[in-house]
Design a protein around this motif. Structure first.
Motif, PDB file in Angstrom:
ATOM      1  N   LEU A  76     -93.025   7.314 125.735  1.00  0.00           N
ATOM      2  CA  LEU A  76     -94.251   6.365 125.785  1.00  0.00           C
ATOM      3  C   LEU A  76     -94.032   5.260 124.693  1.00  0.00           C
ATOM      4  CD1 LEU A  76     -96.954   5.380 127.241  1.00  0.00           C
ATOM      5  CD2 LEU A  76     -97.997   7.117 125.603  1.00  0.00           C
ATOM      6  N   PHE A  77     -93.907   4.138 124.895  1.00  0.00           N
ATOM      7  CA  PHE A  77     -93.757   3.030 124.174  1.00  0.00           C
ATOM      8  C   PHE A  77     -94.501   1.698 124.527  1.00  0.00           C
ATOM      9  CE2 PHE A  77     -90.688  -0.482 122.774  1.00  0.00           C
ATOM     10  CZ  PHE A  77     -91.280  -0.487 121.562  1.00  0.00           C
ATOM     11  N   HIS A  78     -95.272   0.996 123.812  1.00  0.00           N
ATOM     12  CA  HIS A  78     -96.176  -0.040 124.047  1.00  0.00           C
ATOM     13  C   HIS A  78     -96.733   0.190 125.501  1.00  0.00           C
ATOM     14  CE1 HIS A  78     -95.234  -2.934 120.687  1.00  0.00           C
ATOM     15  NE2 HIS A  78     -94.202  -2.208 120.815  1.00  0.00           N
ATOM     16  N   GLY A  79     -97.306   1.355 125.702  1.00  0.00           N
ATOM     17  CA  GLY A  79     -97.907   1.538 126.960  1.00  0.00           C
ATOM     18  C   GLY A  79     -97.122   1.701 128.148  1.00  0.00           C
ATOM     19  N   ARG A  80     -95.950   1.952 127.933  1.00  0.00           N
ATOM     20  CA  ARG A  80     -95.291   1.946 128.982  1.00  0.00           C
ATOM     21  C   ARG A  80     -94.488   3.141 129.089  1.00  0.00           C
ATOM     22  NH1 ARG A  80     -93.374  -4.113 128.682  1.00  0.00           N
ATOM     23  NH2 ARG A  80     -94.918  -4.972 130.334  1.00  0.00           N
ATOM     24  N   VAL A  81     -94.193   4.017 130.072  1.00  0.00           N
ATOM     25  CA  VAL A  81     -93.402   5.266 130.183  1.00  0.00           C
ATOM     26  C   VAL A  81     -92.138   5.053 130.794  1.00  0.00           C
ATOM     27  CG1 VAL A  81     -93.430   7.383 131.148  1.00  0.00           C
ATOM     28  CG2 VAL A  81     -95.429   6.401 130.719  1.00  0.00           C
ATOM     29  N   TYR A  82     -90.993   5.546 129.757  1.00  0.00           N
ATOM     30  CA  TYR A  82     -89.495   5.589 129.944  1.00  0.00           C
ATOM     31  C   TYR A  82     -89.051   6.934 130.161  1.00  0.00           C
ATOM     32  CZ  TYR A  82     -89.783   0.680 128.273  1.00  0.00           C
ATOM     33  OH  TYR A  82     -89.980  -0.563 127.972  1.00  0.00           O
ATOM     34  N   GLU A  83     -88.176   6.977 131.276  1.00  0.00           N
ATOM     35  CA  GLU A  83     -87.284   8.291 131.431  1.00  0.00           C
ATOM     36  C   GLU A  83     -86.207   8.302 130.349  1.00  0.00           C
ATOM     37  OE1 GLU A  83     -87.681  10.805 133.661  1.00  0.00           O
ATOM     38  OE2 GLU A  83     -89.293  10.116 134.247  1.00  0.00           O
ATOM     39  N   ILE A  84     -85.941   9.255 129.693  1.00  0.00           N
ATOM     40  CA  ILE A  84     -84.749   9.403 128.803  1.00  0.00           C
ATOM     41  C   ILE A  84     -83.659   9.830 129.796  1.00  0.00           C
ATOM     42  CG2 ILE A  84     -83.863  11.004 126.941  1.00  0.00           C
ATOM     43  CD1 ILE A  84     -86.518  11.294 125.705  1.00  0.00           C
ATOM     44  N   VAL A  85     -82.599   9.053 129.535  1.00  0.00           N
ATOM     45  CA  VAL A  85     -81.511   9.330 130.526  1.00  0.00           C
ATOM     46  C   VAL A  85     -80.091   9.826 129.884  1.00  0.00           C
ATOM     47  CG1 VAL A  85     -82.108   7.649 132.441  1.00  0.00           C
ATOM     48  CG2 VAL A  85     -80.941   6.975 130.334  1.00  0.00           C
ATOM     49  N   ARG A  86     -80.060   9.705 128.339  1.00  0.00           N
ATOM     50  CA  ARG A  86     -79.043  10.045 127.764  1.00  0.00           C
ATOM     51  C   ARG A  86     -79.529  10.361 126.023  1.00  0.00           C
ATOM     52  NH1 ARG A  86     -74.528   6.517 125.269  1.00  0.00           N
ATOM     53  NH2 ARG A  86     -73.079   8.072 124.601  1.00  0.00           N
ATOM     54  N   THR A  87     -79.050  11.247 125.648  1.00  0.00           N
ATOM     55  CA  THR A  87     -79.195  11.808 124.327  1.00  0.00           C
ATOM     56  C   THR A  87     -77.951  11.991 123.606  1.00  0.00           C
ATOM     57  OG1 THR A  87     -79.635  14.255 124.421  1.00  0.00           O
ATOM     58  CG2 THR A  87     -81.621  12.896 124.652  1.00  0.00           C
ATOM     59  N   TYR A  88     -78.091  11.522 122.260  1.00  0.00           N
ATOM     60  CA  TYR A  88     -76.721  11.727 121.541  1.00  0.00           C
ATOM     61  C   TYR A  88     -76.889  11.638 120.322  1.00  0.00           C
ATOM     62  CZ  TYR A  88     -76.537   6.873 122.040  1.00  0.00           C
ATOM     63  OH  TYR A  88     -77.027   5.194 122.187  1.00  0.00           O
ATOM     64  N   ASN A  89     -76.247  12.237 119.419  1.00  0.00           N
ATOM     65  CA  ASN A  89     -76.364  12.373 117.797  1.00  0.00           C
ATOM     66  C   ASN A  89     -75.536  11.108 117.168  1.00  0.00           C
ATOM     67  OD1 ASN A  89     -76.528  12.999 115.090  1.00  0.00           O
ATOM     68  ND2 ASN A  89     -75.920  15.103 115.423  1.00  0.00           N
ATOM     69  N   GLY A  90     -76.484  10.260 117.049  1.00  0.00           N
ATOM     70  CA  GLY A  90     -75.783   8.854 116.560  1.00  0.00           C
ATOM     71  C   GLY A  90     -74.739   8.756 115.284  1.00  0.00           C
ATOM     72  N   ASP A  91     -75.155   9.565 114.291  1.00  0.00           N
ATOM     73  CA  ASP A  91     -74.380   9.420 113.107  1.00  0.00           C
ATOM     74  C   ASP A  91     -73.569  10.625 112.828  1.00  0.00           C
ATOM     75  OD1 ASP A  91     -76.482  11.255 112.233  1.00  0.00           O
ATOM     76  OD2 ASP A  91     -77.055  10.083 110.723  1.00  0.00           O
ATOM     77  N   TYR A  92     -73.732  11.838 113.523  1.00  0.00           N
ATOM     78  CA  TYR A  92     -72.632  12.979 113.546  1.00  0.00           C
ATOM     79  C   TYR A  92     -72.905  13.576 112.262  1.00  0.00           C
ATOM     80  CZ  TYR A  92     -71.068  11.248 117.925  1.00  0.00           C
ATOM     81  OH  TYR A  92     -70.654  10.781 119.013  1.00  0.00           O
ATOM     82  N   ARG A  93     -74.223  13.587 111.696  1.00  0.00           N
ATOM     83  CA  ARG A  93     -74.600  14.128 110.081  1.00  0.00           C
ATOM     84  C   ARG A  93     -75.968  15.027 110.488  1.00  0.00           C
ATOM     85  NH1 ARG A  93     -74.779   9.574 105.794  1.00  0.00           N
ATOM     86  NH2 ARG A  93     -75.938   8.927 107.803  1.00  0.00           N
ATOM     87  N   GLY A  94     -76.387  15.046 111.669  1.00  0.00           N
ATOM     88  CA  GLY A  94     -77.570  15.768 112.004  1.00  0.00           C
ATOM     89  C   GLY A  94     -78.767  14.900 111.334  1.00  0.00           C
ATOM     90  N   MET A  95     -78.679  13.611 110.936  1.00  0.00           N
ATOM     91  CA  MET A  95     -79.856  12.944 110.269  1.00  0.00           C
ATOM     92  C   MET A  95     -80.692  12.177 111.346  1.00  0.00           C
ATOM     93  SD  MET A  95     -78.230  11.910 106.734  1.00  0.00           S
ATOM     94  CE  MET A  95     -79.935  11.562 106.054  1.00  0.00           C
ATOM     95  N   GLY A  96     -79.824  11.736 112.634  1.00  0.00           N
ATOM     96  CA  GLY A  96     -80.582  10.936 113.513  1.00  0.00           C
ATOM     97  C   GLY A  96     -80.295  11.041 114.840  1.00  0.00           C
ATOM     98  N   LEU A  97     -81.024  10.940 115.751  1.00  0.00           N
ATOM     99  CA  LEU A  97     -81.161  11.230 117.155  1.00  0.00           C
ATOM    100  C   LEU A  97     -81.085   9.774 117.750  1.00  0.00           C
ATOM    101  CD1 LEU A  97     -80.485  13.265 119.536  1.00  0.00           C
ATOM    102  CD2 LEU A  97     -83.243  13.442 119.503  1.00  0.00           C
ATOM    103  N   ASP A  98     -80.191   9.683 118.787  1.00  0.00           N
ATOM    104  CA  ASP A  98     -80.329   8.257 119.506  1.00  0.00           C
ATOM    105  C   ASP A  98     -80.261   8.682 121.014  1.00  0.00           C
ATOM    106  OD1 ASP A  98     -79.912   6.568 117.446  1.00  0.00           O
ATOM    107  OD2 ASP A  98     -77.762   6.583 117.568  1.00  0.00           O
ATOM    108  N   PHE A  99     -81.147   8.087 121.748  1.00  0.00           N
ATOM    109  CA  PHE A  99     -81.291   8.109 123.076  1.00  0.00           C
ATOM    110  C   PHE A  99     -81.583   6.881 123.942  1.00  0.00           C
ATOM    111  CE2 PHE A  99     -85.312   9.700 121.305  1.00  0.00           C
ATOM    112  CZ  PHE A  99     -86.361   8.891 121.935  1.00  0.00           C
TER     113      PHE A  99
END
Length: 113
Positions: A76-99
């Motif tokens: 839920l972002f700015h009153g709009r609902v989005y489906e998560i279609v892909r998740t991945y570990n952005g920096d491969y150090r376990g510090m961030g999650l991108d999707f």
């Protein structure tokens, strides 16, 4: 990506059965407070399907690493609902999650996911 936006991540919860014996589902927040996130608009496009015009909007989101976020969830972002279609570990150090997330809507303004 700078995390200056606040989002909610929603998970599906089955809430018993309805009158037609199908599961009743609702969406609830996975945290008590909004999550700080970096959100980048990836653009949108229009397409025609099933005798209706649709708009497909895409965003890319970066948050602090969490194990409990999956493709079965919504954002839920700015009153709009989005489906998560892909998740991945952005920096491969376990510090961030991108999707990646997307939202489909028709000309009547209803969300079709």
């Amino acid at each position: 990506m700078v995390r200056r936006h606040r989002i909610w991540i929603l998970k599906k919860v089955e809430d018993g059965q309805g009158k037609d014996a199908l599961p009743v589902e609702r969406w609830e927040k996975i945290t008590e407070r909004p999550i700080w996130a970096g959100v980048r608009d990836e653009g949108s496009r229009e397409f025609y399907a099933g005798e209706a015009d649709f708009e497909l909007s895409k965003i890319k989101v970066n948050i602090s690493y969490r194990k409990d976020v999956s493709r079965k969830m919504r954002v839920l972002f700015h009153g709009r609902v989005y489906e998560i279609v892909r998740t991945y570990n952005g920096d491969y150090r376990g510090m961030g999650l991108d999707f990646d997330a997307e939202r489909r809507s028709s000309e009547d303004g209803k969300i079709h996911v």
